[in-house]
Each structure stands twice: as structure tokens, then as C-alpha cells.
Scaffold this motif. Structure first.
Motif, PDB file in Angstrom:
ATOM      1  N   SER A 111       1.268  -1.337   0.026  1.00  0.00           N
ATOM      2  CA  SER A 111       0.282  -0.010   0.294  1.00  0.00           C
ATOM      3  C   SER A 111       1.100   1.540   0.547  1.00  0.00           C
ATOM      4  O   SER A 111       1.825   1.177   0.561  1.00  0.00           O
ATOM      5  CB  SER A 111      -1.012   0.514   1.048  1.00  0.00           C
ATOM      6  OG  SER A 111      -0.274  -0.348   1.919  1.00  0.00           O
ATOM      7  N   GLY A 112       0.846   2.515  -0.992  1.00  0.00           N
ATOM      8  CA  GLY A 112       1.605   3.391  -0.950  1.00  0.00           C
ATOM      9  C   GLY A 112       2.680   3.457  -1.666  1.00  0.00           C
ATOM     10  O   GLY A 112       3.260   4.096  -2.109  1.00  0.00           O
ATOM     11  N   LYS A 113       2.983   1.892  -2.435  1.00  0.00           N
ATOM     12  CA  LYS A 113       3.992   1.732  -3.313  1.00  0.00           C
ATOM     13  C   LYS A 113       2.939   1.589  -5.048  1.00  0.00           C
ATOM     14  O   LYS A 113       2.312   0.934  -5.061  1.00  0.00           O
ATOM     15  CB  LYS A 113       4.591   0.817  -3.315  1.00  0.00           C
ATOM     16  CG  LYS A 113       5.132   0.665  -2.289  1.00  0.00           C
ATOM     17  CD  LYS A 113       6.617  -0.509  -2.619  1.00  0.00           C
ATOM     18  CE  LYS A 113       6.599  -0.653  -0.596  1.00  0.00           C
ATOM     19  NZ  LYS A 113       7.687   0.558   0.047  1.00  0.00           N
ATOM     20  N   LEU A 114       3.936   1.929  -5.847  1.00  0.00           N
ATOM     21  CA  LEU A 114       3.458   1.931  -7.538  1.00  0.00           C
ATOM     22  C   LEU A 114       3.562   0.484  -7.349  1.00  0.00           C
ATOM     23  O   LEU A 114       5.694   0.514  -7.545  1.00  0.00           O
ATOM     24  CB  LEU A 114       3.509   2.777  -7.995  1.00  0.00           C
ATOM     25  CG  LEU A 114       3.819   3.042  -9.153  1.00  0.00           C
ATOM     26  CD1 LEU A 114       1.990   2.669 -10.113  1.00  0.00           C
ATOM     27  CD2 LEU A 114       3.957   4.265 -10.768  1.00  0.00           C
ATOM     28  N   VAL A 115       3.190  -0.222  -8.107  1.00  0.00           N
ATOM     29  CA  VAL A 115       4.114  -1.716  -8.874  1.00  0.00           C
ATOM     30  C   VAL A 115       3.537  -1.654 -10.531  1.00  0.00           C
ATOM     31  O   VAL A 115       2.502  -1.223 -10.545  1.00  0.00           O
ATOM     32  CB  VAL A 115       3.518  -2.769  -7.997  1.00  0.00           C
ATOM     33  CG1 VAL A 115       3.830  -3.832  -9.210  1.00  0.00           C
ATOM     34  CG2 VAL A 115       3.247  -2.878  -6.293  1.00  0.00           C
ATOM     35  N   LEU A 116       5.045  -2.237 -11.215  1.00  0.00           N
ATOM     36  CA  LEU A 116       5.130  -1.785 -12.617  1.00  0.00           C
ATOM     37  C   LEU A 116       5.331  -3.136 -12.635  1.00  0.00           C
ATOM     38  O   LEU A 116       6.198  -3.744 -12.571  1.00  0.00           O
ATOM     39  CB  LEU A 116       5.796  -0.406 -13.193  1.00  0.00           C
ATOM     40  CG  LEU A 116       5.718   0.622 -12.607  1.00  0.00           C
ATOM     41  CD1 LEU A 116       6.974   1.580 -13.128  1.00  0.00           C
ATOM     42  CD2 LEU A 116       4.533   1.127 -13.222  1.00  0.00           C
ATOM     43  N   SER A 117       4.343  -3.694 -14.116  1.00  0.00           N
ATOM     44  CA  SER A 117       5.211  -4.738 -14.299  1.00  0.00           C
ATOM     45  C   SER A 117       5.234  -4.882 -15.840  1.00  0.00           C
ATOM     46  O   SER A 117       4.591  -4.129 -16.672  1.00  0.00           O
ATOM     47  CB  SER A 117       3.932  -6.324 -14.267  1.00  0.00           C
ATOM     48  OG  SER A 117       3.931  -7.705 -14.739  1.00  0.00           O
ATOM     49  N   ILE A 118       6.401  -5.302 -16.314  1.00  0.00           N
ATOM     50  CA  ILE A 118       6.147  -5.327 -17.940  1.00  0.00           C
ATOM     51  C   ILE A 118       6.135  -6.436 -18.735  1.00  0.00           C
ATOM     52  O   ILE A 118       6.442  -7.377 -19.195  1.00  0.00           O
ATOM     53  CB  ILE A 118       8.358  -4.946 -18.048  1.00  0.00           C
ATOM     54  CG1 ILE A 118       9.254  -5.503 -17.401  1.00  0.00           C
ATOM     55  CG2 ILE A 118       8.578  -3.230 -17.360  1.00  0.00           C
ATOM     56  CD1 ILE A 118      11.022  -5.285 -17.609  1.00  0.00           C
ATOM     57  N   ALA A 119       5.779  -7.457 -17.699  1.00  0.00           N
ATOM     58  CA  ALA A 119       6.180  -9.112 -17.709  1.00  0.00           C
ATOM     59  C   ALA A 119       4.490  -9.529 -18.942  1.00  0.00           C
ATOM     60  O   ALA A 119       3.246  -8.558 -18.771  1.00  0.00           O
ATOM     61  CB  ALA A 119       5.696 -10.366 -16.673  1.00  0.00           C
ATOM     62  N   ALA A 120       4.949  -9.962 -20.245  1.00  0.00           N
ATOM     63  CA  ALA A 120       3.945 -10.659 -21.132  1.00  0.00           C
ATOM     64  C   ALA A 120       2.697 -11.755 -20.422  1.00  0.00           C
ATOM     65  O   ALA A 120       3.813 -12.396 -19.782  1.00  0.00           O
ATOM     66  CB  ALA A 120       4.627 -11.029 -22.266  1.00  0.00           C
ATOM     67  N   GLY A 121       2.029 -11.556 -20.344  1.00  0.00           N
ATOM     68  CA  GLY A 121       1.388 -12.762 -20.716  1.00  0.00           C
ATOM     69  C   GLY A 121       0.954 -12.934 -18.709  1.00  0.00           C
ATOM     70  O   GLY A 121       0.915 -14.522 -17.620  1.00  0.00           O
ATOM     71  N   VAL A 122       0.537 -12.046 -17.822  1.00  0.00           N
ATOM     72  CA  VAL A 122       0.194 -12.454 -16.128  1.00  0.00           C
ATOM     73  C   VAL A 122      -0.619 -11.084 -15.618  1.00  0.00           C
ATOM     74  O   VAL A 122      -0.172  -9.546 -16.147  1.00  0.00           O
ATOM     75  CB  VAL A 122       1.300 -12.148 -15.323  1.00  0.00           C
ATOM     76  CG1 VAL A 122       1.087 -12.246 -13.777  1.00  0.00           C
ATOM     77  CG2 VAL A 122       2.892 -12.924 -15.845  1.00  0.00           C
ATOM     78  N   SER A 123      -1.628 -11.200 -15.512  1.00  0.00           N
ATOM     79  CA  SER A 123      -2.712 -10.179 -15.472  1.00  0.00           C
ATOM     80  C   SER A 123      -2.957  -9.179 -14.338  1.00  0.00           C
ATOM     81  O   SER A 123      -2.096  -9.882 -13.431  1.00  0.00           O
ATOM     82  CB  SER A 123      -4.290 -11.064 -16.053  1.00  0.00           C
ATOM     83  OG  SER A 123      -4.641 -11.957 -14.563  1.00  0.00           O
ATOM     84  N   VAL A 124      -3.359  -8.871 -14.799  1.00  0.00           N
ATOM     85  CA  VAL A 124      -3.975  -7.505 -13.257  1.00  0.00           C
ATOM     86  C   VAL A 124      -4.540  -7.858 -12.655  1.00  0.00           C
ATOM     87  O   VAL A 124      -4.311  -8.027 -11.099  1.00  0.00           O
ATOM     88  CB  VAL A 124      -4.286  -6.118 -13.960  1.00  0.00           C
ATOM     89  CG1 VAL A 124      -4.982  -5.532 -12.626  1.00  0.00           C
ATOM     90  CG2 VAL A 124      -3.840  -5.071 -14.359  1.00  0.00           C
ATOM     91  N   ALA A 125      -5.391  -9.455 -12.056  1.00  0.00           N
ATOM     92  CA  ALA A 125      -5.911  -9.934 -11.859  1.00  0.00           C
ATOM     93  C   ALA A 125      -5.171 -10.196 -11.503  1.00  0.00           C
ATOM     94  O   ALA A 125      -5.138 -11.366  -9.594  1.00  0.00           O
ATOM     95  CB  ALA A 125      -7.182 -10.614 -12.457  1.00  0.00           C
ATOM     96  N   ARG A 126      -4.266 -11.259 -11.628  1.00  0.00           N
ATOM     97  CA  ARG A 126      -3.092 -12.060 -11.594  1.00  0.00           C
ATOM     98  C   ARG A 126      -2.459 -11.672 -10.356  1.00  0.00           C
ATOM     99  O   ARG A 126      -1.978 -12.154  -9.224  1.00  0.00           O
ATOM    100  CB  ARG A 126      -2.555 -13.389 -12.712  1.00  0.00           C
ATOM    101  CG  ARG A 126      -1.360 -14.031 -11.912  1.00  0.00           C
ATOM    102  CD  ARG A 126      -2.272 -15.181 -11.139  1.00  0.00           C
ATOM    103  NE  ARG A 126      -0.841 -15.784 -10.983  1.00  0.00           N
ATOM    104  CZ  ARG A 126      -1.205 -16.815  -9.885  1.00  0.00           C
ATOM    105  NH1 ARG A 126      -1.924 -16.937  -8.816  1.00  0.00           N
ATOM    106  NH2 ARG A 126      -0.163 -17.341  -9.312  1.00  0.00           N
ATOM    107  N   PHE A 127      -2.092 -10.759 -10.141  1.00  0.00           N
ATOM    108  CA  PHE A 127      -0.631  -9.497  -9.979  1.00  0.00           C
ATOM    109  C   PHE A 127      -1.594  -9.177  -8.346  1.00  0.00           C
ATOM    110  O   PHE A 127      -1.956  -9.096  -7.166  1.00  0.00           O
ATOM    111  CB  PHE A 127      -0.687  -8.496 -10.083  1.00  0.00           C
ATOM    112  CG  PHE A 127       0.665  -8.247 -11.337  1.00  0.00           C
ATOM    113  CD1 PHE A 127       2.055  -9.039 -10.193  1.00  0.00           C
ATOM    114  CD2 PHE A 127       0.625  -8.736 -12.659  1.00  0.00           C
ATOM    115  CE1 PHE A 127       2.615  -9.323 -11.525  1.00  0.00           C
ATOM    116  CE2 PHE A 127       1.888  -8.790 -13.297  1.00  0.00           C
ATOM    117  CZ  PHE A 127       2.690  -9.547 -13.052  1.00  0.00           C
ATOM    118  N   CYS A 128      -3.641  -9.017  -7.922  1.00  0.00           N
ATOM    119  CA  CYS A 128      -3.629  -8.756  -7.320  1.00  0.00           C
ATOM    120  C   CYS A 128      -3.665  -9.972  -6.072  1.00  0.00           C
ATOM    121  O   CYS A 128      -4.588  -9.888  -4.774  1.00  0.00           O
ATOM    122  CB  CYS A 128      -4.952  -8.253  -7.843  1.00  0.00           C
ATOM    123  SG  CYS A 128      -5.506  -6.731  -8.417  1.00  0.00           S
TER     124      CYS A 128
END
Ligand SMILES: NC(=O)C1=CN([C@@H]2O[C@H](COP(=O)(O)OP(=O)(O)OC[C@H]3O[C@@H](n4cnc5c(N)ncnc54)[C@H](OP(=O)(O)O)[C@@H]3O)[C@@H](O)[C@H]2O)C=CC1
Ligand SMILES: O=C(O)[C@@H]1CCC=N1
Length: 273
Positions: free
Chosen positions: A90-107
Motif C-alpha cells: 500500500s502506498g507503492k506503485l507496482v509496474l509489471s513489464i511481464a507478458a501474460g500476467v494479468s492485473v487480476a493475477r497480480f492482485c
């Protein structure tokens, strides 16, 4: 642009390309950390660009305002599960550069309502000629969207996509695309060598033709690509015969099939990882 403390988890080709472009564009190296298990890539980046290098993913993520997830998609779940145990996102920004990994999966992996932007860059970021697509879910603030856009603008051009599926379309049209051009150039270099040129001269011929064509496209924004092609194609001449081979062998269909294959693989990866 804003200069926040940023940690890259993963120090490979793509993270290295972005870091190089960022430092070259004036992002302070002392605000950039890079993490990987072995010293191979991260220490080379530290030596070349003056960024901090570490094997401690959690330590680097804790200290950072921005965490860039830049490991292979296959590694992502393990890396995120370990981070989730140690780091409050919380309070951080996460950036993903990965192909094939969704926002739902990161959550699922890092926490609901994660403040995440998906970025699909490409390796020409290394020389400031990157093309990145960005997607942010609704919970991401305008300030974080602006920062993400500015970050990638430091290494090339950007476009935002409105839906997450658009990231897979950016993969097909830009993320994977440098490899398409390299394959084409490799084939041309090989044929030029068969015609008797040395490897160096063959490479120069192909490289200069490609970069010249690309520069002409950039210098002629109002000229359709088809017109630039026609300007080369003299009536009854050599180019016409060369292009006929491409069209007879259905180059447009081949290109379309290749781009669709990239999208299909990204969709499969979303189910796997
Ligand atoms: N390459 C490209 O053109 C593009 C890649 N991407 C995406 O970028 C991501 C990275 O790809 P790419 O740079 O090519 O991959 P690389 O294989 O070049 O790099 C992977 C990096 O991850 C590191 N790593 C492995 N395990 C861990 C771990 N447990 N913790 C931290 N770091 C770890 C590796 O460490 P070590 O240095 O020790 O080997 C290496 O530095 C992928 O998700 C890909 O989809 C997106 C757009 C374009
Ligand atoms: O091949 C890949 O999966 C990654 C994503 C885009 C370019 N390289």
C-alpha cells in the motif's frame, strides 16, 4: 519528470534496456536499484550505470516507491509470493513489464486493489527508441499514471490502452516486433553474404537500408507507408519483381498470422502463470 526511488526485480535484457535508457536520459542512478539472484547481470548494470545492485528482492522493494517486476512470467508467481510476505505494497506503485500476467493475477499474488500499471516495452528502449504500451486499472491515480508514462517516455514513445487486452495487442505490434525485423535482416544479411559480400559489408548494407527506411518513415509522417514503398518501385524495374515474390508468397498473411500467434500465446500465458 518526477524522480521516485525505483527498484527493478529482475536484471535481464528488458530491465537492463530500461535502466540504460533512464540513466542516459538523466534519471538519477542513486535512485535506481536492481535485484537478481546472480551477480551476472545486475553487477554489470551497477558497474556501467552506477545503480545499486542487490540479491535481496524484499529489501529493495521495501525501500522503493516504485517496484518494477521484470522477471520472466514463469518466475512471477514465486517472486511475488515471497515479496507479499515481507512487503507492504500500500502506498507503492507496482509496474509489471511481464507478458501474460494479468492485473487480476497480480492482485491475487500481492493484494487486492493493487496500485499497478502494466507496461509492455521493447528492447530498443536501450537506445532511447523504445515503444511501450501502458494499461492502468481504475484504482491507479492520475499522478501514478503520469509518472509511469513519463518514465517510459524517457526511453522512447508510449501509448495508453483502454483495456488490458490491448497490452497483448501491443506485444504483437511492438513488444515482440524488434525480433521480426531482426529475423528479416538476418535473412537479408545471409543472402548478401551468399552473393559474395563479407559479413561486415552485408550487415552494413542491410543495417543502413533498414535504418534509412525507418528514418524516412519518421521524416514523412503524412506519407502513407504504401506511398513510400511505391517511391522505390520503378515501373518494370527490380523492386517490383522482388516485391512480387513477397506478395505471391503471401507476406501480409504471414505477418498477420505471426502477430495473432503472439496474442494467442499471451492469452495462454495468462492462464498458465
Ligand atoms: N526481452 C524483451 O524484449 C521483452 C521482455 N518483456 C518482459 O520482461 C520480462 C523479463 O524478460 P527478459 O528481460 O527478456 O528476461 P531475462 O531472462 O533477460 O531476465 C530475467 C531476469 O530475472 C532475474 N531473476 C530470475 N529469478 C529471479 C528472482 N527470483 N528474483 C529476482 N530476479 C530474478 C534473472 O536473474 P539473473 O540475472 O541472476 O539471471 C534475470 O536478471 C519478462 O516478463 C518479459 O515478458 C517485455 C517486453 C519485451
Ligand atoms: O517473447 C516474449 O514473451 C517477450 C514479450 C515481448 C517480447 N519478449
Amino acid at each position: 519528470m518526477q524522480h521516485r526511488k525505483i527498484s527493478f526485480i529482475g536484471a535481464g535484457n528488458m530491465a537492463g534496456a530500461i535502466i540504460s535508457g533512464l540513466v542516459d536520459s538523466g534519471y538519477p542512478a542513486n535512485l535506481i536499484s536492481v535485484c537478481a539472484p546472480s551477480t551476472t547481470h545486475r553487477d554489470a548494470l551497477a558497474e556501467k550505470y552506477g545503480v545499486q545492485s542487490s540479491s535481496d528482492n524484499s529489501g529493495c522493494a521495501k525501500e522503493a516507491d516504485v517496484v518494477v517486476l521484470s522477471v520472466k512470467p514463469q518466475m512471477m508467481a514465486d517472486v511475488c509470493k515471497a515479496l507479499q510476505k515481507d512487503v507492504d505494497f500500500s502506498g507503492k506503485l507496482v509496474l509489471s513489464i511481464a507478458a501474460g500476467v494479468s492485473v487480476a493475477r497480480f492482485c491475487e499474488l500481492l493484494g487486492d486493489n493493487l496500485n499497478i500499471v502494466r507496461i509492455m516495452p521493447n528492447t530498443p528502449s536501450l537506445v532511447g527508441k523504445g515503444m511501450s504500451g501502458l494499461y492502468a486499472p481504475v484504482q491507479v491515480s492520475q499522478a501514478d499514471r503520469d509518472y509511469s508514462g513519463e518514465l517510459m517516455t524517457a526511453v522512447g514513445k508510449i501509448c495508453w490502452v483502454d483495456t488490458e487486452e490491448g497490452i497483448n495487442h501491443v506485444i504483437a505490434a511492438a513488444g515482440s516486433a524488434p525480433a521480426y525485423f531482426f529475423l528479416f535482416m538476418e535473412a537479408m544479411q545471409a543472402e548478401a553474404q551468399r552473393l559474395g559480400f563479407s559479413a561486415e559489408t552485408a550487415r552494413m548494407l542491410v543495417e543502413q537500408a533498414a535504418s534509412g527506411a525507418s528514418a524516412l518513415v519518421a521524416a514523412s509522417p503524412d506519407t502513407p507507408l504504401s506511398q513510400l514503398r511505391e517511391n522505390v518501385t520503378s515501373k518494370g524495374g527490380t523492386t517490383f519483381e522482388a516485391l512480387k515474390v513477397f506478395t505471391d508468397r503471401k507476406l501480409p498473411e504471414i505477418v498477420s498470422g505471426a502477430m495473432q500467434a503472439a496474442i494467442t500465446r499471451a492469452q495462454e500465458m495468462e492462464k498458465l502463470f
